[in-house]
Design a protein around this motif. Structure first.
Motif, PDB file in Angstrom:
ATOM      1  N   LEU C  66      35.548 -35.013 -27.077  1.00  0.00           N
ATOM      2  CA  LEU C  66      36.873 -34.744 -27.633  1.00  0.00           C
ATOM      3  C   LEU C  66      36.817 -34.353 -29.101  1.00  0.00           C
ATOM      4  CD1 LEU C  66      37.340 -36.944 -25.201  1.00  0.00           C
ATOM      5  CD2 LEU C  66      39.662 -36.949 -26.112  1.00  0.00           C
ATOM      6  N   ALA C  67      35.624 -34.337 -29.670  1.00  0.00           N
ATOM      7  CA  ALA C  67      35.547 -34.163 -31.121  1.00  0.00           C
ATOM      8  C   ALA C  67      35.069 -32.779 -31.542  1.00  0.00           C
ATOM      9  CB  ALA C  67      34.692 -35.258 -31.744  1.00  0.00           C
ATOM     10  N   GLY C  68      35.104 -31.834 -30.617  1.00  0.00           N
ATOM     11  CA  GLY C  68      34.891 -30.454 -31.015  1.00  0.00           C
ATOM     12  C   GLY C  68      33.459 -29.952 -31.069  1.00  0.00           C
ATOM     13  N   ALA C  69      32.475 -30.786 -30.708  1.00  0.00           N
ATOM     14  CA  ALA C  69      31.089 -30.334 -30.800  1.00  0.00           C
ATOM     15  C   ALA C  69      30.537 -29.872 -29.449  1.00  0.00           C
ATOM     16  CB  ALA C  69      30.208 -31.436 -31.388  1.00  0.00           C
ATOM     17  N   HIS C  70      31.452 -29.685 -28.483  1.00  0.00           N
ATOM     18  CA  HIS C  70      31.025 -29.303 -27.129  1.00  0.00           C
ATOM     19  C   HIS C  70      30.263 -27.991 -27.084  1.00  0.00           C
ATOM     20  CE1 HIS C  70      35.081 -27.873 -28.014  1.00  0.00           C
ATOM     21  NE2 HIS C  70      34.667 -26.744 -27.443  1.00  0.00           N
ATOM     22  N   LYS C  71      30.563 -27.094 -28.033  1.00  0.00           N
ATOM     23  CA  LYS C  71      29.928 -25.771 -27.973  1.00  0.00           C
ATOM     24  C   LYS C  71      28.416 -25.862 -28.152  1.00  0.00           C
ATOM     25  CE  LYS C  71      33.335 -23.535 -30.410  1.00  0.00           C
ATOM     26  NZ  LYS C  71      33.867 -22.473 -31.265  1.00  0.00           N
ATOM     27  N   TYR C  72      27.982 -26.874 -28.881  1.00  0.00           N
ATOM     28  CA  TYR C  72      26.540 -27.105 -28.965  1.00  0.00           C
ATOM     29  C   TYR C  72      26.072 -28.074 -27.860  1.00  0.00           C
ATOM     30  CZ  TYR C  72      22.192 -29.346 -30.343  1.00  0.00           C
ATOM     31  OH  TYR C  72      20.935 -29.867 -30.312  1.00  0.00           O
ATOM     32  N   LEU C  73      26.796 -29.187 -27.706  1.00  0.00           N
ATOM     33  CA  LEU C  73      26.300 -30.286 -26.868  1.00  0.00           C
ATOM     34  C   LEU C  73      26.243 -29.960 -25.374  1.00  0.00           C
ATOM     35  CD1 LEU C  73      28.276 -33.083 -28.743  1.00  0.00           C
ATOM     36  CD2 LEU C  73      25.782 -32.775 -28.802  1.00  0.00           C
ATOM     37  N   PHE C  74      27.247 -29.267 -24.860  1.00  0.00           N
ATOM     38  CA  PHE C  74      27.284 -29.013 -23.422  1.00  0.00           C
ATOM     39  C   PHE C  74      26.170 -28.047 -22.987  1.00  0.00           C
ATOM     40  CE2 PHE C  74      31.937 -30.314 -22.167  1.00  0.00           C
ATOM     41  CZ  PHE C  74      31.754 -31.528 -22.779  1.00  0.00           C
ATOM     42  N   PRO C  75      26.092 -26.853 -23.607  1.00  0.00           N
ATOM     43  CA  PRO C  75      25.018 -25.930 -23.202  1.00  0.00           C
ATOM     44  C   PRO C  75      23.626 -26.520 -23.426  1.00  0.00           C
ATOM     45  CG  PRO C  75      26.654 -24.772 -24.506  1.00  0.00           C
ATOM     46  CD  PRO C  75      26.984 -26.227 -24.598  1.00  0.00           C
ATOM     47  N   ARG C  76      23.480 -27.290 -24.496  1.00  0.00           N
ATOM     48  CA  ARG C  76      22.177 -27.909 -24.786  1.00  0.00           C
ATOM     49  C   ARG C  76      21.753 -28.832 -23.632  1.00  0.00           C
ATOM     50  NH1 ARG C  76      17.339 -27.579 -26.423  1.00  0.00           N
ATOM     51  NH2 ARG C  76      16.445 -29.489 -27.280  1.00  0.00           N
ATOM     52  N   THR C  77      22.708 -29.544 -23.070  1.00  0.00           N
ATOM     53  CA  THR C  77      22.394 -30.445 -21.963  1.00  0.00           C
ATOM     54  C   THR C  77      21.858 -29.654 -20.763  1.00  0.00           C
ATOM     55  OG1 THR C  77      24.138 -31.915 -22.730  1.00  0.00           O
ATOM     56  CG2 THR C  77      23.343 -32.285 -20.496  1.00  0.00           C
ATOM     57  N   VAL C  78      22.542 -28.559 -20.451  1.00  0.00           N
ATOM     58  CA  VAL C  78      22.106 -27.738 -19.319  1.00  0.00           C
ATOM     59  C   VAL C  78      20.721 -27.144 -19.589  1.00  0.00           C
ATOM     60  CG1 VAL C  78      22.655 -25.722 -17.907  1.00  0.00           C
ATOM     61  CG2 VAL C  78      24.485 -27.192 -18.730  1.00  0.00           C
ATOM     62  N   GLU C  79      20.541 -26.697 -20.824  1.00  0.00           N
ATOM     63  CA  GLU C  79      19.264 -26.096 -21.205  1.00  0.00           C
ATOM     64  C   GLU C  79      18.113 -27.093 -21.006  1.00  0.00           C
ATOM     65  OE1 GLU C  79      19.529 -23.967 -25.046  1.00  0.00           O
ATOM     66  OE2 GLU C  79      17.771 -25.147 -25.614  1.00  0.00           O
ATOM     67  N   LEU C  80      18.335 -28.330 -21.427  1.00  0.00           N
ATOM     68  CA  LEU C  80      17.295 -29.343 -21.286  1.00  0.00           C
ATOM     69  C   LEU C  80      16.997 -29.657 -19.826  1.00  0.00           C
ATOM     70  CD1 LEU C  80      18.465 -31.717 -24.126  1.00  0.00           C
ATOM     71  CD2 LEU C  80      16.184 -30.703 -23.979  1.00  0.00           C
ATOM     72  N   LEU C  81      18.045 -29.662 -19.006  1.00  0.00           N
ATOM     73  CA  LEU C  81      17.837 -29.899 -17.577  1.00  0.00           C
ATOM     74  C   LEU C  81      16.944 -28.799 -17.008  1.00  0.00           C
ATOM     75  CD1 LEU C  81      21.378 -31.042 -16.384  1.00  0.00           C
ATOM     76  CD2 LEU C  81      19.294 -32.419 -16.338  1.00  0.00           C
ATOM     77  N   ARG C  82      17.199 -27.564 -17.444  1.00  0.00           N
ATOM     78  CA  ARG C  82      16.374 -26.444 -16.969  1.00  0.00           C
ATOM     79  C   ARG C  82      14.935 -26.637 -17.401  1.00  0.00           C
ATOM     80  NH1 ARG C  82      20.739 -22.265 -18.214  1.00  0.00           N
ATOM     81  NH2 ARG C  82      21.979 -22.466 -16.326  1.00  0.00           N
ATOM     82  N   GLU C  83      14.753 -27.020 -18.672  1.00  0.00           N
ATOM     83  CA  GLU C  83      13.390 -27.225 -19.177  1.00  0.00           C
ATOM     84  C   GLU C  83      12.643 -28.250 -18.349  1.00  0.00           C
ATOM     85  OE1 GLU C  83      13.330 -28.237 -23.356  1.00  0.00           O
ATOM     86  OE2 GLU C  83      14.393 -26.373 -23.850  1.00  0.00           O
ATOM     87  N   LYS C  84      13.377 -29.219 -17.828  1.00  0.00           N
ATOM     88  CA  LYS C  84      12.750 -30.301 -17.064  1.00  0.00           C
ATOM     89  C   LYS C  84      12.796 -30.020 -15.565  1.00  0.00           C
ATOM     90  CE  LYS C  84      12.544 -33.499 -20.475  1.00  0.00           C
ATOM     91  NZ  LYS C  84      11.568 -34.523 -20.758  1.00  0.00           N
ATOM     92  N   SER C  85      13.097 -28.781 -15.188  1.00  0.00           N
ATOM     93  CA  SER C  85      13.255 -28.400 -13.781  1.00  0.00           C
ATOM     94  C   SER C  85      14.201 -29.322 -13.045  1.00  0.00           C
ATOM     95  CB  SER C  85      11.921 -28.399 -13.040  1.00  0.00           C
ATOM     96  OG  SER C  85      10.935 -27.832 -13.807  1.00  0.00           O
ATOM     97  N   ALA C  86      15.247 -29.697 -13.692  1.00  0.00           N
ATOM     98  CA  ALA C  86      16.215 -30.583 -13.041  1.00  0.00           C
ATOM     99  C   ALA C  86      17.574 -29.912 -12.983  1.00  0.00           C
ATOM    100  CB  ALA C  86      16.291 -31.907 -13.800  1.00  0.00           C
ATOM    101  N   GLU C  87      17.564 -28.574 -12.857  1.00  0.00           N
ATOM    102  CA  GLU C  87      18.842 -27.861 -12.889  1.00  0.00           C
ATOM    103  C   GLU C  87      19.655 -28.085 -11.618  1.00  0.00           C
ATOM    104  OE1 GLU C  87      15.849 -26.680 -13.045  1.00  0.00           O
ATOM    105  OE2 GLU C  87      15.677 -24.569 -12.462  1.00  0.00           O
TER     106      GLU C  87
END
Ligand code: B12
Ligand SMILES: Nc1nc2c(ncn2[C@@H]2O[C@H](COP(=O)(O)OP(=O)(O)O)[C@@H](O)[C@H]2O)c(=O)[nH]1
Ligand SMILES: [Mg+2]
Lengths: 322, 561, 134
Positions: C66-87
């Motif tokens: 709710l604090a406006g940092a989703h533009k970094y935090l959300f895509p970063r989460t998906v990116e990390l899942l991909r890096e770990k082959s957990a997409e």
């Protein structure tokens, strides 16, 4: 060796996580993998921690993990939380207390829900322990709420079992399921920052049956310790006491790998057979619809439950109804 | 003790009331009441009617009385809004210190006499913009402050010797206050004359707002340092703003808001007395901060009950003698959580009603939320409408013409009594646990609030509670509203600024002054002097907070759901 | 035992944001719908969230911001899942997310975004329809 077993022995986090899930969900393929993993087990030291909700078990586990990591030991944690009897869902809240270890490769934390299936918890938790063991964890800590028989059985699998209470729980200690005090190798009064710690200490002294046959062997006297888990006080002492118990098992009980000892094996195999039987037989009976049919027959007065039971069970285990 | 009513009155009232209820029962037997159960936003059940029977024992002198007189049910000042209106204090802060400075100048030019600063998440949590934990957060929720440099920019050209400044900051409150004092001193302004408020209420952080850093006990120790320092050195400063606002926004009921807030106030008072301070030296500098929610009468009653309870607590429990110690002065903010993304213009109406309740409840200052509350921090246009709402209430509606206009209403007096009683029960429960610190450690208030929040959400889902535009009178049309956006580039600029600072300043001095803070924290010396010195040497916010964290450890979210 | 797949989800609070009223309500709603829910607690980095999600073998991560940092935090989460082959772990999110940000977030791999005013029943229903336990 299957691909999965190999990955697990090599410490593949994703594979371990999935296998534990499959065990929990009772997937058919897991037994084969567990068979293959068994030879790689027996090296981990298993700690069981139990006590009423809120006494600080998870906080304590979190601190213990830090101390063990300082000794360069790898740790697996299995934290069991109750399933809601209303919805079948659960909020697994233990992990929050340990989340700071999330990024540490030497630590694997896994939350499990009791799910309330017949003896299944004991079975699946023991198997999960084996998986952590096979992946090479030095220590495995199992946290359960000390209420049901299942939970007590789970911590019985441990090399060292720690029973946690808090001050002012006099009556609650009384209420702790009979039989649970006997499984304790170490008693810990957490939240010793609160009033009534000494009173609880003397109450506990009176209550623990030091003459129990468990303690006769080599004369292990279960110590009663005080701790303040949130402030990391008394945790170092707890680990030292665990070391002593481990040493004791080594010196007096033919090695700490008691899990391999006959009575342990006897218990575990017995439990395994029980739950396997339930699983196989109940599965067969409920899947075919015979069970529902039998219920109807009894309700309609066409038969009695004794006959119905024979009819259902005996064929399922290959005995002919005569 | 003497009742306002002549006992003879009741015979007639009782008879009349019975007759009337019978009549109603008859009416409703053919066509039932609109609802099975009538209840407030907080799920308090409300009767069909209130009569003198409900306030049978009403004791005018002891319980109601006159404004400015103990127990202050009707207001803390005798003159209230007949003298002057409440302070219209709008919360503002966005982007960089320079951006916010611009908005501050605008507000001051519009005639606002008090500033209210919103900080961004890294500042609130004690991190500098260049911390890996702060990525993506810079300036989003308020102004980014990393060092005294930013603070100097923030107040550039503003007459801080004349205006008062409120800063919504908690774990890092001592540091931001030190910066403010440093800005003043560098301009040659004596700290004895600067005025303002730091929120500085950590107990409600653990309970509700969740900007925390160190564990509760050391957090309160730092607060007590500020109270002590303020009492002696900055006498015009409000050192704690004891806040119920966040408790309510986290989902509590009105009574829980009341009880937990006052219990926090009791805890701070005990700590300061424990420090050896005289209650009458610091208590007048405590101020409060409440929510004004949608249920109009319940809110008005809450404010009235709050004043009465606090006056009695201070006088009877803490033996305060100075009447100013008995006063519960409070700021109010309307309920952000009641506003909706759907049909956003409805929010103007909601806010107006809530602001009206705050005024009828006798608030000292007020922030009104903007119609774009659910979208982002407000645009200038939206914030202006919110300010105008207050001005209309003040100068057009006439409600400010008389003091405590709802006093004497059977309903409102009954609600006031009920809420007082229920809040006292909760406060007693907390006392039995060993006070608010012990209760927090048991997660008691956290759990109570979580339960209330979930209950309310379910009521909305089940349409037991109406939210216009969300579960009733829903429309499909998309109503466009401008949304404020913060430049993502700001983060890099701010990081460059820190790098430059760290190259330019005397790092040896910084190190020494940080060590002094560490010593003060570990010992018993008041931290404020070393803090002022460190910020003047341009130690950054995080560098100082890291000292706090090192000495005291970090508090982690217990994750109560 | 018996073959008995349960939906396991993680409700996570990335970043410094402390607004947890919504996240905790969602966690309870999921539990009451019969899911097993791991709650991350506040102030988690995307790295910590992803690691926990993998260890817990959840089927879905629900991010709340709710604090406006989703533009970094959300895509970063998906990116990390991909890096770990957990997409294969589904990611959804909710909170204060301006309308204009939703399409890019979806493009980055966030499967759905729930904004204020969404009924809990709809939030639960979406999981039942879109998240299949493996
Ligand atoms: C309540 C609230 C608070 C409370 C929080 C209490 C708490 N513990 O949660 C308090 C008063 C403490 C607070 C403080 C602050 N707040 Co605030 N707050 C709000 C408010 C009014 C309501 C949020 C809320 O809880 N709604 C009720 C819940 C149930 O709804 P929800 O979280 O939106 O969840 C719903 C959906 O979004 C969705 N959802 C949400 N998460 C998830 C996750 C998943 C997996 C799914 C499926 C769905 C989902 O499902 C829910 C049901 O529909 C909003 C504005 C608004 N009306 O939305 C501002 C708001 C979020 N706050 C804001 C700000 C700036 C702050 C502060 C930073 C102010 C400051 N500078 O000091 C502080 C920081 C606090 C902190 N620690 O982070 C801004 C954020 C601006 C932005 N994003 O650009 C907002 C938008 C207000 C505004 N317009 O300025 N706040
Ligand atoms: N006062 C005090 N509180 C503690 C202590 N240890 C844990 N707690 C708190 O007790 C609460 C419950 O802890 P938790 O570890 O979740 O207990 P569990 O349910 O037994 O796993 C948390 O709020 C902890 O912070 C302690 O030694 N003293
Ligand atoms: Mg636990």
């Amino acid at each position: 060796m299957t691909d999965v077993a190999e990955k697990i022995v090599n410490g593949d986090v994703r594979a371990v996580a999935r296998l534990i899930r499959d065990i929990d969900d009772g997937m058919p393929g897991v037994r084969q993998v567990l068979k293959e993993l068994y030879p790689s087990t027996g090296n981990a030291y298993i700690l069981g921690i139990t006590g009423a909700p809120g006494v600080g078990k998870s906080t304590l586990v979190d601190q213990m993990v830090s101390h063990l990591r300082k000794r360069d030991k790898t740790v697996g944690v299995l934290a069991v939380d109750p399933t809601s009897p209303f919805s079948g869902g659960a909020i697994l809240g233990d992990r929050v207390r340990m989340q700071r270890h999330s990024m540490d490769e030497g630590v694997f934390i896994r939350s499990l829900a009791t799910r309330g299936h017949f003896g299944g918890l004991t079975q699946s938790t023991r198997s999960a322990i084996d998986v952590f063991d096979a992946m090479g964890k030095d220590y495995i800590i199992v946290e359960t709420v000390g209420v049901g028989q299942d939970e007590v059985d789970v911590v019985k699998s441990a090399h060292t079992t720690i029973i946690t209470v808090i001050p002012g729980m006099g009556d609650d200690i009384q209420a702790i399921k009979a039989g649970i005090l006997e499984v304790g190798d170490i008693f810990l009064i957490n939240k010793a920052d609160r009033e009534g710690t000494d009173k609880t200490l003397s109450d506990l002294r009176l209550m623990i049956n030091m003459d129990h046959k468990k303690y006769e062997e080599g004369n292990w006297k279960p110590p009663i310790l005080k701790a303040q888990a949130v402030f990391d006080k008394g945790v170092k002492e707890l680990l030292e006491e665990i070391d002593k118990h481990r040493k004791h098992l080594t010196e007096h009980c033919g090695g700490w790998q008691v899990r391999r000892r006959e009575d342990k094996v006897r218990q575990e195999l017995g439990d395994m057979i029980k739950s396997r039987l339930i699983e196989e037989v109940l599965g067969k009976i409920t899947e075919t619809g015979d069970f529902d049919e039998a219920v109807n027959s009894i309700v309609e007065g066409k038969t009695d439950p004794y006959t119905a039971c024979d009819k259902l069970v005996l064929p399922a285990i290959g005995v002919s109804t005569g | 003790m003497s009742s306002v009513f002549d006992p003879k009155v009741f015979e007639d009232v009782e008879e009349g009331h019975k007759k009337w209820e019978k009549k109603l029962d008859k009416i409703f037997s053919s066509k039932p009441e609109r609802l099975e159960r009538f209840s407030t936003v907080s799920d308090r059940e409300i009767n069909r009617i209130y009569t003198p029977e409900d306030v049978r024992d009403a004791d005018f002198a002891n319980d109601i009385g006159f404004p400015g007189e103990y127990p202050f049910t009707r207001g803390v000042q005798p003159s209230m809004y007949r003298g002057r209106f409440w302070t219209m204090r709008m919360f503002a802060g966005l982007g960089s210190a320079k951006d916010t400075n611009k908005r501050f100048h605008l507000l001051v030019n519009q005639g606002q006499t008090g500033l209210s600063t919103a900080f961004d998440m890294p500042t609130l949590m004690g991190y500098d913009t260049d911390s890996p934990k702060a990525r993506g957060e810079c300036g989003k929720c308020g102004v980014a402050i990393d060092s005294l440099k930013d603070m100097e920019d923030l107040f550039e050209g503003l007459p801080i010797d004349r205006i008062t400044t409120s800063m919504t900051i908690n774990p890092a409150a001592s540091i931001l206050w030190a910066m403010y004092i440093a800005v003043a001193e560098k301009r040659g302004i004596d700290k004895k004359i600067i005025g303002g408020t730091i929120q500085n209420d950590m107990l409600k952080e653990f309970i509700a707002q969740k900007t925390f850093m160190c564990p509760p006990v050391p957090s309160v120790r730092i607060i007590t340092d500020t109270v002590e320092f303020g009492t002696k050195e900055v006498p015009r400063w409000n050192t704690i703003s004891i806040s119920g606002y966040h408790i309510r926004e986290a989902g509590s009921t009105a009574v829980q808001e009341l009880a937990f807030t006052l219990a926090d106030g009791i805890a701070y008072t005990q700590e300061a007395i424990g420090r050896g301070l005289n209650v009458d030296d610091f208590a007048p500098r405590f101020s409060f901060f409440f929510n004004s929610h949608l249920d109009f009468f319940e809110e008005v009653a809450k404010f009235r009950a709050a004043r009465r309870i606090w006056a009695r607590v201070m006088k009877e429990r803490f033996k305060a003698k100075d009447p100013r110690s008995w006063w519960l002065r409070f700021h109010t903010q309307t309920a952000g959580c009641s506003l909706t993304a759907q049909q956003p213009y409805n929010n103007v109406v909601r806010t107006a009603l809530q602001a009206l309740a705050a005024v009828m409840g006798g608030t000292q200052s007020l922030h009104t939320n903007s119609l774009d509350e659910v979208l982002a921090i407000p645009t200038e246009e939206a914030a202006t409408i919110a300010l105008r709402t207050q001005q209309i209430i003040a100068e057009e509606s006439g409600v400010a013409n008389t003091i405590d206009p709802l006093g004497g209403s059977y309903f409102v007096e009954t609600l006031t009594n009920q809420m007082e009683e229920e809040a006292l029960d909760i406060i007693q429960k907390i006392d039995d646990m060993g006070g608010m610190l012990a209760a927090i450690e048991r997660n008691y208030p956290q759990q109570e609030i979580a339960d209330s929040a979930y209950h309310y959400q379910r009521q909305i889902d089940e349409k037991e509670k109406t939210v216009v535009g969300v579960n009733k009178y829903v429309t499909d049309e998309d109503i466009p509203v401008e949304v404020l956006e913060i430049d993502e580039e700001l983060e890099n600029l701010q990081i460059e600024k820190i790098n430059r600072l760290k190259n330019e300043r005397d790092n040896k001095l910084v190190k020494e002054s940080l060590e002094k803070i560490g010593d003060a924290c570990a010992g018993t010396l008041n931290v404020m002097e070393p803090l002022i010195e460190a910020v003047k040497n341009y130690a950054t916010l995080q560098e100082i907070c890291d000292v706090y964290r090192q000495v005291y450890g970090e508090y982690r979210d217990p994750g109560i759901y | 035992m018996g073959n008995n797949r349960r939906v396991r989800v993680m409700v996570a609070k990335p970043g410094l944001d402390g607004h947890d009223r919504g996240a905790r309500i969602i966690a309870r709603a999921y539990r009451d719908a019969g899911f097993e829910v791991v709650y991350s607690g506040l102030h988690q980095t995307p790295e910590e969230i992803v690691e926990a999600a993998i260890q817990e073998d959840v089927d879905m991560i629900g991010l709340s911001s709710l604090a406006g940092a989703h533009k970094y935090l959300f895509p970063r989460t998906v990116e990390l899942l991909r890096e770990k082959s957990a997409e294969d772990i589904v990611v959804c999110g909710g909170g204060i997310i301006p309308e204009d940000d939703i399409p890019p977030l979806k493009e980055a791999g966030i499967k759905e975004i729930f904004t204020p005013g969404t009924a809990l029943d709809d939030i639960v229903k979406w999981v039942k329809e879109n998240v299949k336990p493996r």
